[in-house]
Design an enzyme around this catalytic site. Sequence first.
Site, short mmCIF file in Angstrom:
data_model
loop_
_atom_site.label_atom_id
_atom_site.label_comp_id
_atom_site.label_asym_id
_atom_site.label_seq_id
_atom_site.Cartn_x
_atom_site.Cartn_y
_atom_site.Cartn_z
N VAL A 131 0.86 -1.19 0.00
CA VAL A 131 0.00 0.00 0.00
C VAL A 131 0.90 1.24 0.00
CG1 VAL A 131 -1.82 1.27 1.21
CG2 VAL A 131 -1.79 -1.23 1.32
N ASP A 199 -7.75 -2.29 -7.48
CA ASP A 199 -6.45 -2.20 -6.79
C ASP A 199 -6.58 -1.31 -5.55
OD1 ASP A 199 -3.34 -2.44 -6.85
OD2 ASP A 199 -3.72 -0.28 -6.77
N LYS A 203 -6.11 -2.39 -1.55
CA LYS A 203 -5.27 -1.66 -0.58
C LYS A 203 -6.09 -1.20 0.62
CE LYS A 203 -2.05 -0.16 -4.16
NZ LYS A 203 -1.88 0.77 -5.29
#
Length: 328
Positions: A131, A199, A203
């Site tokens: 992240v 995505d 995260k």
Amino acid sequence: MTSPVPLRTVTVGLLGCGTVGQNVLHLLARRRDIFANIGVQVVVAGVLVRDAERARDVPAGTLLTDDPSFLQECGVVIEAMGGTVRPLSLLHPYLKSGRPVITANKALLAECWTELREYALAGKLYYEASVMAGTPVIGPMSTVLRASRFESLQAVLNGTCNYILTQMEEGKEYAQALEEAQALGYAEDPPTLDVGGFDTAHKLAVLARFCADGDFAYDQVKVQGIEGVTLKDVQEAAEAGEKYKLIAELKPGAGGVGWEATVSPQRLPASHPICTIGEGRNTLVFRGEECGELYFAGGGAGGMVTASAMVGDLLDIVIGFPGHVPLH
Ligand code: NAP
Ligand code: HSE
């Protein structure tokens, strides 16, 4: 004259030699001194790829192979290959044997948490790079920030989307900006993971496990990407002194029950702290009752910034610090 103390050897196996993997190899070579200073030499036993014949930018002597048997001799595995099924099958027996793993793979962490959680709880999983890449946020959230009662977070977590939206502010078409983000090594394979918001959702799920619920499931995140944002939308926002950003948000659910996690494109004042950082960079605003409002900002995608967090994790392993432990 005293003879130098022999260095302890730490043998590492690398999965993947693309944008991130190649930079991990270069950074390990470049920063050999930080390991030597603590009495360690890192030896890369092998690098797993699909096509071992393809020419790559790697240090001389690197063993590239499509045969994972070299992992058996490794004390640490660094995973930078992407996907979920294949990395899980390679890492699972390895973790089971008690050895530590470093990964940048947020899809794996978000979607395969049932299989990985016990190893994270045991301090064997290191994933700072997953992240905000090289901008450390998992470290503080898994340690010092726990003293403060978590209230909410709001963040830009995808470099590809931030790059595209920033370029559209300059009048560039979406498709051209996406191509450029791919050429810069920011995008996932396939890039639908980025522009579709998945995505960012991966995260957000990873972060939620440090501040909201250690079992937070990826499918609890409501996801909308940036595919529907047009050049006209971005330009109209600019005329009104605003910007489009793909925003991840985590806050208590209605009536304080559970958590509300969303990913969606939002139009915010250009002066908002989350709007002041462009291109492939990321920003996170963390709100805790006692710590107040904190800002994290920096490189969120790209080979070397990601490698910097992975090599940092390796340094932690060598020193003896535990991995990133979720709430429990
Ligand atoms: P990439 O450039 O596509 O590289 C992937 C590498 O993994 C390639 O070397 C590929 O081999 C290898 N690979 C993939 N599937 C394989 C398989 N089944 N067996 C053996 N090798 C396999 O990807 P990347 O950008 O470096 O990203 C890698 C990971 O880091 C992903 O999880 C990504 O989400 C994460 N990450 C990326 C960034 C970034 O900015 N790029 C930042 C943070 C985290 P071949 O080269 O032979 O095809
Ligand atoms: N594809 C990701 C992004 C890479 O653009 O943010 C970093 O996680």
